[in-house]
Design a protein around this motif. Structure first.
Motif, PDB file in Angstrom:
ATOM      1  N   VAL A  19      -4.400   4.455   7.350  1.00  0.00           N
ATOM      2  CA  VAL A  19      -4.616   2.870   7.017  1.00  0.00           C
ATOM      3  C   VAL A  19      -5.463   2.527   8.142  1.00  0.00           C
ATOM      4  CG1 VAL A  19      -3.242   0.898   7.295  1.00  0.00           C
ATOM      5  CG2 VAL A  19      -2.262   2.710   6.113  1.00  0.00           C
ATOM      6  N   THR A  20      -5.600   2.798   9.282  1.00  0.00           N
ATOM      7  CA  THR A  20      -6.400   2.424  10.419  1.00  0.00           C
ATOM      8  C   THR A  20      -8.063   2.548  10.201  1.00  0.00           C
ATOM      9  OG1 THR A  20      -4.816   2.612  12.174  1.00  0.00           O
ATOM     10  CG2 THR A  20      -7.010   2.278  12.964  1.00  0.00           C
ATOM     11  N   GLN A  21      -8.081   3.649   9.466  1.00  0.00           N
ATOM     12  CA  GLN A  21      -9.485   4.065   8.987  1.00  0.00           C
ATOM     13  C   GLN A  21      -9.904   3.561   7.860  1.00  0.00           C
ATOM     14  OE1 GLN A  21     -10.079   8.415   8.942  1.00  0.00           O
ATOM     15  NE2 GLN A  21      -8.961   8.674  10.970  1.00  0.00           N
ATOM     16  N   HIS A  22      -9.053   3.098   6.900  1.00  0.00           N
ATOM     17  CA  HIS A  22      -9.533   2.889   5.396  1.00  0.00           C
ATOM     18  C   HIS A  22      -9.167   1.664   4.869  1.00  0.00           C
ATOM     19  CE1 HIS A  22     -11.434   6.896   5.313  1.00  0.00           C
ATOM     20  NE2 HIS A  22      -9.980   7.444   5.812  1.00  0.00           N
ATOM     21  N   HIS A  23      -7.986   0.949   5.520  1.00  0.00           N
ATOM     22  CA  HIS A  23      -7.559  -0.163   5.035  1.00  0.00           C
ATOM     23  C   HIS A  23      -8.271  -1.329   5.494  1.00  0.00           C
ATOM     24  CE1 HIS A  23      -4.684  -3.501   3.746  1.00  0.00           C
ATOM     25  NE2 HIS A  23      -4.250  -2.738   2.955  1.00  0.00           N
ATOM     26  N   ARG A  24      -8.656  -2.365   4.447  1.00  0.00           N
ATOM     27  CA  ARG A  24      -9.558  -3.743   4.946  1.00  0.00           C
ATOM     28  C   ARG A  24      -8.972  -4.384   6.142  1.00  0.00           C
ATOM     29  NH1 ARG A  24      -6.978  -4.755   0.416  1.00  0.00           N
ATOM     30  NH2 ARG A  24      -5.711  -6.554   0.337  1.00  0.00           N
ATOM     31  N   HIS A  25      -7.562  -4.346   6.341  1.00  0.00           N
ATOM     32  CA  HIS A  25      -7.084  -5.100   7.500  1.00  0.00           C
ATOM     33  C   HIS A  25      -6.788  -4.281   8.721  1.00  0.00           C
ATOM     34  CE1 HIS A  25      -6.407  -8.444   4.996  1.00  0.00           C
ATOM     35  NE2 HIS A  25      -5.845  -8.008   4.330  1.00  0.00           N
ATOM     36  N   HIS A  26      -7.000  -2.981   8.627  1.00  0.00           N
ATOM     37  CA  HIS A  26      -7.019  -1.857   9.682  1.00  0.00           C
ATOM     38  C   HIS A  26      -5.867  -1.721  10.232  1.00  0.00           C
ATOM     39  CE1 HIS A  26     -11.244  -1.098   8.921  1.00  0.00           C
ATOM     40  NE2 HIS A  26     -11.547  -2.422   9.019  1.00  0.00           N
ATOM     41  N   THR A  72      -5.719   3.492  -0.423  1.00  0.00           N
ATOM     42  CA  THR A  72      -6.430   4.743  -0.773  1.00  0.00           C
ATOM     43  C   THR A  72      -7.921   4.626  -0.654  1.00  0.00           C
ATOM     44  OG1 THR A  72      -6.889   3.441  -3.133  1.00  0.00           O
ATOM     45  CG2 THR A  72      -4.893   4.541  -2.972  1.00  0.00           C
ATOM     46  N   LEU A  73      -8.570   5.442  -1.211  1.00  0.00           N
ATOM     47  CA  LEU A  73      -9.998   5.681  -1.126  1.00  0.00           C
ATOM     48  C   LEU A  73     -10.663   4.960  -2.163  1.00  0.00           C
ATOM     49  CD1 LEU A  73     -10.661   9.157   0.448  1.00  0.00           C
ATOM     50  CD2 LEU A  73     -10.397   7.063   1.757  1.00  0.00           C
ATOM     51  N   GLY A  74     -10.037   4.585  -3.123  1.00  0.00           N
ATOM     52  CA  GLY A  74     -10.621   3.616  -4.588  1.00  0.00           C
ATOM     53  C   GLY A  74     -10.459   4.788  -5.541  1.00  0.00           C
ATOM     54  N   ARG A  76      -9.514   6.417  -8.751  1.00  0.00           N
ATOM     55  CA  ARG A  76      -8.931   5.635 -10.109  1.00  0.00           C
ATOM     56  C   ARG A  76      -7.541   6.055 -10.136  1.00  0.00           C
ATOM     57  NH1 ARG A  76     -10.226   3.132 -14.815  1.00  0.00           N
ATOM     58  NH2 ARG A  76      -8.854   4.013 -16.793  1.00  0.00           N
ATOM     59  N   ASN A  77      -6.632   5.141 -10.340  1.00  0.00           N
ATOM     60  CA  ASN A  77      -4.972   5.392 -10.493  1.00  0.00           C
ATOM     61  C   ASN A  77      -4.333   6.077  -9.191  1.00  0.00           C
ATOM     62  OD1 ASN A  77      -5.102   4.307 -13.228  1.00  0.00           O
ATOM     63  ND2 ASN A  77      -5.874   6.204 -14.087  1.00  0.00           N
ATOM     64  N   ALA A  78      -5.051   5.967  -8.180  1.00  0.00           N
ATOM     65  CA  ALA A  78      -4.036   6.422  -6.938  1.00  0.00           C
ATOM     66  C   ALA A  78      -3.314   5.444  -6.579  1.00  0.00           C
ATOM     67  CB  ALA A  78      -5.226   6.632  -5.854  1.00  0.00           C
ATOM     68  N   ASN A  79      -3.459   4.403  -6.874  1.00  0.00           N
ATOM     69  CA  ASN A  79      -2.358   3.407  -6.056  1.00  0.00           C
ATOM     70  C   ASN A  79      -1.021   3.420  -7.204  1.00  0.00           C
ATOM     71  OD1 ASN A  79      -2.440   1.912  -3.746  1.00  0.00           O
ATOM     72  ND2 ASN A  79      -3.770   0.533  -4.527  1.00  0.00           N
ATOM     73  N   SER A  80      -1.351   3.458  -8.309  1.00  0.00           N
ATOM     74  CA  SER A  80      -0.237   3.364  -9.236  1.00  0.00           C
ATOM     75  C   SER A  80       0.422   4.680  -9.253  1.00  0.00           C
ATOM     76  CB  SER A  80      -0.688   3.595 -10.707  1.00  0.00           C
ATOM     77  OG  SER A  80      -1.260   2.160 -11.166  1.00  0.00           O
ATOM     78  N   LYS A  81      -0.133   5.929  -8.740  1.00  0.00           N
ATOM     79  CA  LYS A  81       0.487   7.233  -8.780  1.00  0.00           C
ATOM     80  C   LYS A  81       1.419   7.170  -7.510  1.00  0.00           C
ATOM     81  CE  LYS A  81      -0.113  11.994  -8.994  1.00  0.00           C
ATOM     82  NZ  LYS A  81       0.329  12.411 -10.419  1.00  0.00           N
ATOM     83  N   LEU A  82       0.885   6.538  -6.497  1.00  0.00           N
ATOM     84  CA  LEU A  82       1.585   6.263  -5.007  1.00  0.00           C
ATOM     85  C   LEU A  82       2.975   5.557  -5.436  1.00  0.00           C
ATOM     86  CD1 LEU A  82      -1.213   5.971  -2.522  1.00  0.00           C
ATOM     87  CD2 LEU A  82       0.676   7.665  -2.460  1.00  0.00           C
ATOM     88  N   TYR A  83       2.634   4.414  -6.103  1.00  0.00           N
ATOM     89  CA  TYR A  83       4.025   3.274  -6.146  1.00  0.00           C
ATOM     90  C   TYR A  83       5.065   4.006  -7.213  1.00  0.00           C
ATOM     91  CZ  TYR A  83       1.818  -0.969  -4.400  1.00  0.00           C
ATOM     92  OH  TYR A  83       1.441  -1.775  -3.437  1.00  0.00           O
ATOM     93  N   GLY A  84       4.491   4.824  -8.250  1.00  0.00           N
ATOM     94  CA  GLY A  84       5.428   5.811  -9.070  1.00  0.00           C
ATOM     95  C   GLY A  84       6.087   6.804  -8.177  1.00  0.00           C
ATOM     96  N   ALA A  85       5.588   7.387  -7.078  1.00  0.00           N
ATOM     97  CA  ALA A  85       6.256   8.363  -6.530  1.00  0.00           C
ATOM     98  C   ALA A  85       7.256   7.880  -5.322  1.00  0.00           C
ATOM     99  CB  ALA A  85       5.192   9.013  -5.636  1.00  0.00           C
TER     100      ALA A  85
END
Length: 154
Positions: A19-26, A72-74, A76-85
């Motif tokens: 998250v620290t490396q890749h999220h817009r709010h760090h 995520t690194l962007g 496709r569908n990565a966030n949906s897969k995480l939320y489903g898991a």
């Protein structure tokens, strides 16, 4: 959804580092109940989800879990897969409800894709700072937020 993406275990330290490396709010949440990662065919981490106790006291009933951050690194569908898991894991752990927030400017497509429902809109907060409790501005305090929820079947 690409089948070459798979859920992997990660520690809170690994998730926070991602998250620290890749999220817009760090900024990553402080604690968690569990964190998971999403990896590609080379086992390169391309996303994380952190689930913990609800930040709002009135939701912290022991049966509700909050997804406090996805990143995520962007892909496709990565966030949906995480939320489903997270949903499947929380169900197995006995939780009855999942909640999370998005900024009002975000589409919520990943949440809808994972079966979540927008339940209400929270007005922008003026911030946590007051005369008796000096707090730093987090940069998102004055942002309208949407509450999303999913009920878990047992």
């Amino acid at each position: 959804m690409p089948s070459d993406l798979h859920i992997v275990p990660v520690t809170l330290a690994q998730a926070k580092n991602f998250v620290t490396q890749h999220h817009r709010h760090h900024k990553a949440p402080v604690g968690h109940r569990f964190s998971i990662g999403l990896a590609d065919t080379t086992n390169t981490l391309i996303g994380v989800a952190i689930a913990g106790r609800p930040v709002a006291r009135h939701y912290d009933d022991g049966l509700t879990l909050e997804v406090t951050r996805t990143c995520t690194l962007g892909t496709r569908n990565a966030n949906s897969k995480l939320y489903g898991a997270v949903r499947r894991i929380a169900t197995e752990m006995g939780y009855q409800r999942l909640i999370t927030y998005t900024h009002a400017t975000e589409s919520g497509a990943s949440l809808r894709g994972a079966g979540w429902t927008h339940t209400c809109t929270r007005a922008a907060r003026p911030g946590w700072n007051c005369a008796t409790r000096n707090r730093a501005d987090h940069g998102v305090d004055r942002t309208e937020r949407l509450l999303w929820e999913v009920r878990l079947a047992h």
